[in-house]
Design an enzyme around this catalytic site. Structure first.
Site, PDB file in Angstrom:
ATOM      1  CG  PHE A   4      -1.619   1.346   1.390  1.00 30.11           C
ATOM      2  CD1 PHE A   4      -2.482   1.869   0.430  1.00 30.11           C
ATOM      3  CD2 PHE A   4      -1.336   2.116   2.522  1.00 30.11           C
ATOM      4  CE1 PHE A   4      -3.079   3.126   0.594  1.00 30.11           C
ATOM      5  CE2 PHE A   4      -1.929   3.371   2.692  1.00 30.11           C
ATOM      6  CZ  PHE A   4      -2.795   3.869   1.729  1.00 30.11           C
ATOM      7  CB  VAL A 140      -8.901  -2.438  12.086  1.00 30.21           C
ATOM      8  CG1 VAL A 140      -9.606  -3.724  11.657  1.00 30.21           C
ATOM      9  CG2 VAL A 140      -8.849  -1.439  10.923  1.00 30.21           C
ATOM     10  CE  LYS A 147     -11.462 -10.334   8.633  1.00 28.29           C
ATOM     11  NZ  LYS A 147     -11.262 -11.677   8.002  1.00 28.29           N
ATOM     12  CG  LEU A 149     -11.445  -2.596   7.088  1.00 28.32           C
ATOM     13  CD1 LEU A 149     -12.148  -2.967   5.792  1.00 28.32           C
ATOM     14  CD2 LEU A 149     -12.092  -3.343   8.268  1.00 28.32           C
ATOM     15  CG  LEU A 388      -3.657  15.434  21.367  1.00 25.32           C
ATOM     16  CD1 LEU A 388      -5.093  15.941  21.329  1.00 25.32           C
ATOM     17  CD2 LEU A 388      -2.990  15.846  22.677  1.00 25.32           C
TER      18      LEU A 388
HETATM   19  S1  MYA Z   1      -1.287   5.367  14.673  1.00 26.79           S
HETATM   20  C1  MYA Z   1      -2.243   4.253  15.660  1.00 26.79           C
HETATM   21  C2  MYA Z   1      -2.632   3.042  14.860  1.00 26.79           C
HETATM   22  N1  MYA Z   1      -3.540   2.197  15.585  1.00 26.79           N
HETATM   23  C3  MYA Z   1      -3.189   1.120  16.295  1.00 26.79           C
HETATM   24  O1  MYA Z   1      -2.027   0.759  16.355  1.00 26.79           O
HETATM   25  C4  MYA Z   1      -4.313   0.399  17.028  1.00 26.79           C
HETATM   26  C5  MYA Z   1      -4.177  -1.117  17.004  1.00 26.79           C
HETATM   27  N2  MYA Z   1      -4.022  -1.602  15.647  1.00 26.79           N
HETATM   28  C6  MYA Z   1      -5.006  -1.596  14.716  1.00 26.79           C
HETATM   29  O2  MYA Z   1      -6.128  -1.170  14.956  1.00 26.79           O
HETATM   30  C7  MYA Z   1      -4.635  -2.149  13.344  1.00 26.79           C
HETATM   31  O3  MYA Z   1      -3.496  -2.970  13.463  1.00 26.79           O
HETATM   32  C8  MYA Z   1      -4.371  -1.024  12.299  1.00 26.79           C
HETATM   33  C9  MYA Z   1      -3.900  -1.654  10.981  1.00 26.79           C
HETATM   34  C10 MYA Z   1      -5.664  -0.257  12.034  1.00 26.79           C
HETATM   35  C11 MYA Z   1      -3.290  -0.060  12.779  1.00 26.79           C
HETATM   36  N3  MYA Z   1      -0.429   3.701  10.174  1.00 26.79           N
HETATM   37  O4  MYA Z   1      -5.789  -3.423   7.425  1.00 26.79           O
HETATM   38  P1  MYA Z   1      -4.440  -4.042   7.356  1.00 26.79           P
HETATM   39  C12 MYA Z   1      -0.376  -0.434   7.142  1.00 26.79           C
HETATM   40  C13 MYA Z   1      -0.412   3.603   8.825  1.00 26.79           C
HETATM   41  O5  MYA Z   1      -4.368  -5.394   6.793  1.00 26.79           O
HETATM   42  P2  MYA Z   1      -4.423  -4.110  10.254  1.00 26.79           P
HETATM   43  C14 MYA Z   1      -2.473   6.383  13.937  1.00 26.79           C
HETATM   44  O6  MYA Z   1      -3.617   6.405  14.293  1.00 26.79           O
HETATM   45  C15 MYA Z   1       0.583  -1.591   6.944  1.00 26.79           C
HETATM   46  O7  MYA Z   1       1.907  -1.119   6.842  1.00 26.79           O
HETATM   47  N4  MYA Z   1      -0.403   2.440   8.154  1.00 26.79           N
HETATM   48  O8  MYA Z   1      -3.729  -4.025   8.812  1.00 26.79           O
HETATM   49  C16 MYA Z   1      -2.016   7.241  12.769  1.00 26.79           C
HETATM   50  C17 MYA Z   1       0.029  -2.208   5.673  1.00 26.79           C
HETATM   51  O9  MYA Z   1       0.407  -1.430   4.549  1.00 26.79           O
HETATM   52  P3  MYA Z   1       1.647  -1.926   3.627  1.00 26.79           P
HETATM   53  C18 MYA Z   1      -0.410   1.326   8.896  1.00 26.79           C
HETATM   54  O10 MYA Z   1      -3.357  -4.492  11.223  1.00 26.79           O
HETATM   55  C19 MYA Z   1      -2.517   6.618  11.491  1.00 26.79           C
HETATM   56  C20 MYA Z   1      -1.477  -2.042   5.841  1.00 26.79           C
HETATM   57  O11 MYA Z   1      -1.648  -0.953   6.792  1.00 26.79           O
HETATM   58  C21 MYA Z   1      -0.426   1.338  10.286  1.00 26.79           C
HETATM   59  O12 MYA Z   1      -5.671  -4.883  10.224  1.00 26.79           O
HETATM   60  C22 MYA Z   1      -1.990   7.269  10.252  1.00 26.79           C
HETATM   61  C23 MYA Z   1      -2.120  -3.282   6.422  1.00 26.79           C
HETATM   62  O13 MYA Z   1      -3.490  -3.040   6.549  1.00 26.79           O
HETATM   63  C24 MYA Z   1      -0.421   2.591  10.921  1.00 26.79           C
HETATM   64  N5  MYA Z   1      -0.425   2.726  12.257  1.00 26.79           N
HETATM   65  O14 MYA Z   1      -4.824  -2.566  10.546  1.00 26.79           O
HETATM   66  C25 MYA Z   1      -2.550   6.659   8.973  1.00 26.79           C
HETATM   67  N6  MYA Z   1      -0.444   0.072  10.732  1.00 26.79           N
HETATM   68  O15 MYA Z   1       1.255  -3.238   3.041  1.00 26.79           O
HETATM   69  C26 MYA Z   1      -1.923   7.222   7.713  1.00 26.79           C
HETATM   70  C27 MYA Z   1      -0.430  -0.711   9.649  1.00 26.79           C
HETATM   71  O16 MYA Z   1       1.873  -0.857   2.611  1.00 26.79           O
HETATM   72  C28 MYA Z   1      -2.449   8.582   7.391  1.00 26.79           C
HETATM   73  N7  MYA Z   1      -0.403   0.028   8.539  1.00 26.79           N
HETATM   74  O17 MYA Z   1       2.818  -2.052   4.584  1.00 26.79           O
HETATM   75  C29 MYA Z   1      -1.885   9.092   6.062  1.00 26.79           C
HETATM   76  C30 MYA Z   1      -2.393  10.494   5.702  1.00 26.79           C
HETATM   77  C31 MYA Z   1      -3.826  10.455   5.195  1.00 26.79           C
HETATM   78  C32 MYA Z   1      -4.426  11.829   4.943  1.00 26.79           C
HETATM   79  C33 MYA Z   1      -3.797  12.556   3.740  1.00 26.79           C
HETATM   80  C34 MYA Z   1      -4.451  13.922   3.463  1.00 26.79           C
HETATM   81  C35 MYA Z   1      -3.830  14.618   2.408  1.00 26.79           C
HETATM   82  O1  JJ1 Z   2       4.779   2.622  28.011  1.00 31.24           O
HETATM   83  C1  JJ1 Z   2       5.650   2.052  27.370  1.00 31.24           C
HETATM   84  N1  JJ1 Z   2       6.493   1.196  27.905  1.00 31.24           N
HETATM   85  C2  JJ1 Z   2       6.557   0.976  29.349  1.00 31.24           C
HETATM   86  C3  JJ1 Z   2       5.856  -0.297  29.742  1.00 31.24           C
HETATM   87  C4  JJ1 Z   2       6.523  -1.528  29.202  1.00 31.24           C
HETATM   88  C5  JJ1 Z   2       5.750  -2.748  29.493  1.00 31.24           C
HETATM   89  C6  JJ1 Z   2       6.316  -3.891  28.750  1.00 31.24           C
HETATM   90  N2  JJ1 Z   2       6.291  -3.729  27.329  1.00 31.24           N
HETATM   91  C7  JJ1 Z   2       8.012   1.028  29.772  1.00 31.24           C
HETATM   92  N3  JJ1 Z   2       8.224   1.004  31.082  1.00 31.24           N
HETATM   93  C8  JJ1 Z   2       9.523   1.181  31.664  1.00 31.24           C
HETATM   94  C9  JJ1 Z   2       9.453   2.405  32.552  1.00 31.24           C
HETATM   95  C10 JJ1 Z   2      10.681   2.597  33.443  1.00 31.24           C
HETATM   96  C11 JJ1 Z   2      10.310   3.561  34.572  1.00 31.24           C
HETATM   97  C12 JJ1 Z   2      11.495   3.795  35.464  1.00 31.24           C
HETATM   98  C13 JJ1 Z   2      12.693   4.278  34.682  1.00 31.24           C
HETATM   99  C14 JJ1 Z   2      13.016   3.339  33.533  1.00 31.24           C
HETATM  100  C15 JJ1 Z   2      11.842   3.124  32.646  1.00 31.24           C
HETATM  101  O2  JJ1 Z   2       8.901   1.158  28.958  1.00 31.24           O
HETATM  102  C16 JJ1 Z   2       5.818   2.324  25.883  1.00 31.24           C
HETATM  103  C17 JJ1 Z   2       6.636   3.570  25.633  1.00 31.24           C
HETATM  104  O3  JJ1 Z   2       7.879   3.416  26.176  1.00 31.24           O
HETATM  105  N4  JJ1 Z   2       4.509   2.509  25.292  1.00 31.24           N
HETATM  106  C18 JJ1 Z   2       4.084   1.772  24.269  1.00 31.24           C
HETATM  107  O4  JJ1 Z   2       4.768   0.893  23.780  1.00 31.24           O
HETATM  108  C19 JJ1 Z   2       2.734   2.119  23.753  1.00 31.24           C
HETATM  109  C20 JJ1 Z   2       2.744   2.357  22.277  1.00 31.24           C
HETATM  110  C21 JJ1 Z   2       3.683   3.446  21.820  1.00 31.24           C
HETATM  111  C22 JJ1 Z   2       3.470   3.798  20.357  1.00 31.24           C
HETATM  112  C23 JJ1 Z   2       2.312   4.739  20.235  1.00 31.24           C
HETATM  113  C24 JJ1 Z   2       1.696   4.930  18.916  1.00 31.24           C
HETATM  114  C25 JJ1 Z   2       0.787   6.117  19.005  1.00 31.24           C
HETATM  115  C26 JJ1 Z   2      -0.100   6.314  17.868  1.00 31.24           C
HETATM  116  C27 JJ1 Z   2      -0.487   7.612  17.631  1.00 31.24           C
HETATM  117  O5  JJ1 Z   2      -1.081   8.449  17.152  1.00 31.24           O
END
Ligand code: MYA
Ligand code: JJ1
Length: 388
Positions: A4, A140, A147, A149, A388
């Site tokens: 993608f 998702v 899938k 999505l 955030l």
């Molecule tokens: S980051 C937080 C993301 N959410 C989570 O981590 C929550 C837990 N995880 C899930 O809900 C799912 O695993 C998600 C993926 C939904 C993340 N950003 O549908 P798939 C790519 C971008 O089969 P799933 C946040 O919210 C992956 O590399 N892409 O996968 C910011 C692969 O593509 P490719 C991601 O695991 C989001 C494809 O998706 C991410 O079921 C910014 C697989 O799809 C990710 N975090 O669902 C989004 N994770 O094959 C981009 C996986 O190419 C915004 N993928 O490697 C871009 C700008 C859009 C606006 C533009 C305006 C001009």
């Molecule tokens: O919180 C995080 N890690 C903690 C907990 C680890 C538990 C086992 N995996 C951690 N703890 C150590 C703390 C310690 C305190 C005393 C001093 C030494 C250190 O490391 C981590 C960040 O470190 N959080 C995550 O992994 C959550 C996901 C982060 C990615 C977020 C994506 C955001 C998407 C946004 O839009």
């Protein structure tokens, strides 16, 4: 490797280090009338829903989806648990578009199974202020993962952003995608070390007892800086001026006006806390600090269900040393019963992390721009943006 992302106007891995490529938009805008008018197709059982985040019922559905399916740490011990009030704040800034709050639900039951959002923001990159979408809360349902999505949801939010004549976006993720503009490290400062150890968030250090650990992280009851107080509505103009000047030193930073400062930085109970230093003599506002409230669910612990975490947001020091200002922020977070204070190594944060007893976490956060190329990746200290 990235079927993608290889099709999208983002920096590609193969182009890293190619300094012949120009900085700025990767593809030019097209007339809004040429933007695809119909939503992308979803698998047959599902349909798009625009989520009305002003409706109590809809915001509860979104809250429940994220509470059970959003971001976890690498060992699946904790899951972000954004509150309903936080989501309402995060998704309804000045000028927000309801059409950018996008859900996917099951046609037959209307159950919400996926979500993605955008909000508008002006972000300065070097000396260019660019109107962008900040994309967040991509989720998702666990049962519908892998899938493909997510790509459909990303294309749909992109289409709806284009319909507003906006062509760039900023986002962060814990996973590596093509290609980060910067990679930041999470740092953690224990406020309630006993609980953090009990729930597996941290470990007792080598040659440390529980009582020595508790003593190590002890903080004063109240802030130490003269003139340190909570931000109030009448401070908005002064805080805006202070922040604007401070953020001008970073390569990527938001371009905040007074309306943005009112929305993003005026204290909101259990959502965002902001403090400033008012000079006792001149009544000048010289320093500012803030953090937001983002608890995590503790997965499978007998004694505790939530970890109360504060996240460092925007901080400005001109007179009070940043170290002293952040020590007061820690004191306020402890006073408000947070268990841990988290920060990224963005802006000037490296200057206080070690001295204030933060330790590096096991998580990283990658920053991205969509349809905007930077010639080189940035050091985290060149980032003036916190999402955030
Ligand atoms: S980051 C937080 C993301 N959410 C989570 O981590 C929550 C837990 N995880 C899930 O809900 C799912 O695993 C998600 C993926 C939904 C993340 N950003 O549908 P798939 C790519 C971008 O089969 P799933 C946040 O919210 C992956 O590399 N892409 O996968 C910011 C692969 O593509 P490719 C991601 O695991 C989001 C494809 O998706 C991410 O079921 C910014 C697989 O799809 C990710 N975090 O669902 C989004 N994770 O094959 C981009 C996986 O190419 C915004 N993928 O490697 C871009 C700008 C859009 C606006 C533009 C305006 C001009
Ligand atoms: O919180 C995080 N890690 C903690 C907990 C680890 C538990 C086992 N995996 C951690 N703890 C150590 C703390 C310690 C305190 C005393 C001093 C030494 C250190 O490391 C981590 C960040 O470190 N959080 C995550 O992994 C959550 C996901 C982060 C990615 C977020 C994506 C955001 C998407 C946004 O839009």
């Amino acid at each position: 490797r990235h079927k993608f992302w290889e099709t999208q106007p983002v920096g590609q891995f193969k182009d890293i280090g190619d300094s012949s490529l120009p900085e700025g938009p990767i593809e030019p805008p097209t007339p809004v009338s040429e933007v695809k008018q119909e939503p992308y197709n979803l698998p047959n059982l599902y349909e798009w829903v625009t989520c009305d985040m002003e409706s109590e019922e809809m915001s509860l559905e979104v809250y429940n989806l994220l509470t059970n399916n959003y971001v976890e740490d690498d060992e699946n011990m904790f899951r972000f648990n954004y509150s309903k009030e936080f989501l309402s704040w995060a998704l309804r800034p000045p000028g927000y578009f309801k059409s950018w709050h996008i859900g996917v639900c099951v046609k037959s039951s209307k159950k919400l199974v996926a979500f993605i959002t955008g909000i508008p923001a002006r972000i300065r990159v070097h000396d260019q202020v660019v109107t962008m979408a900040e994309i967040n809360f991509l989720c998702v349902h666990k049962k519908l993962r892998s899938k493909r999505l997510a790509p459909v949801m990303i294309k749909e939010v992109t289409r709806r952003v284009h319909l507003e004549n906006i062509w760039q976006a900023a986002y962060t993720a814990g996973v590596v995608l093509p290609t980060p503009i910067s990679t930041c490290q999470y740092w953690h400062r224990s406020l309630n070390p006993k609980k953090l150890i009990d729930v597996g968030f941290s470990r007792l250090g080598a040659r440390m007892t529980m009582s020595r650990t508790i003593k190590l992280y002890k903080l004063p009851e109240s802030p130490l800086t003269q003139g340190f107080r909570k931000m109030e509505p009448h401070d908005i103009p002064a805080v805006t001026r202070l922040l604007k000047k401070y953020l001008s030193q970073f390569v990527v930073a938001p371009d905040f006006d007074e309306n943005d400062v009112e929305h993003w930085l005026l204290p909101k109970e259990d959502v965002v806390d902001s403090f400033l230093v008012e000079s006792p003599e001149t009544h000048e506002i010289t320093d500012f600090c803030s953090f937001y409230t983002l608890p995590s669910s503790i997965l499978g612990n007998q004694n505790y269900s939530t970890l109360k975490a504060a996240y460092s947001y925007y901080n400005v020091s001109t007179k009070t040393p940043l170290l002293q200002l952040m020590n007061d922020a820690l004191i306020m977070a402890k006073q408000k019963d947070f268990d841990v204070f988290n920060a990224l190594d963005v802006m000037k944060n490296e200057s206080f992390l070690k001295e204030l007893k933060f330790g590096p976490g096991d998580g990283k956060l990658h920053y991205y721009l969509y349809n905007y190329r930077l010639r080189q990746a940035l050091h985290p200290s060149e980032l003036g943006l916190v999402l955030l």
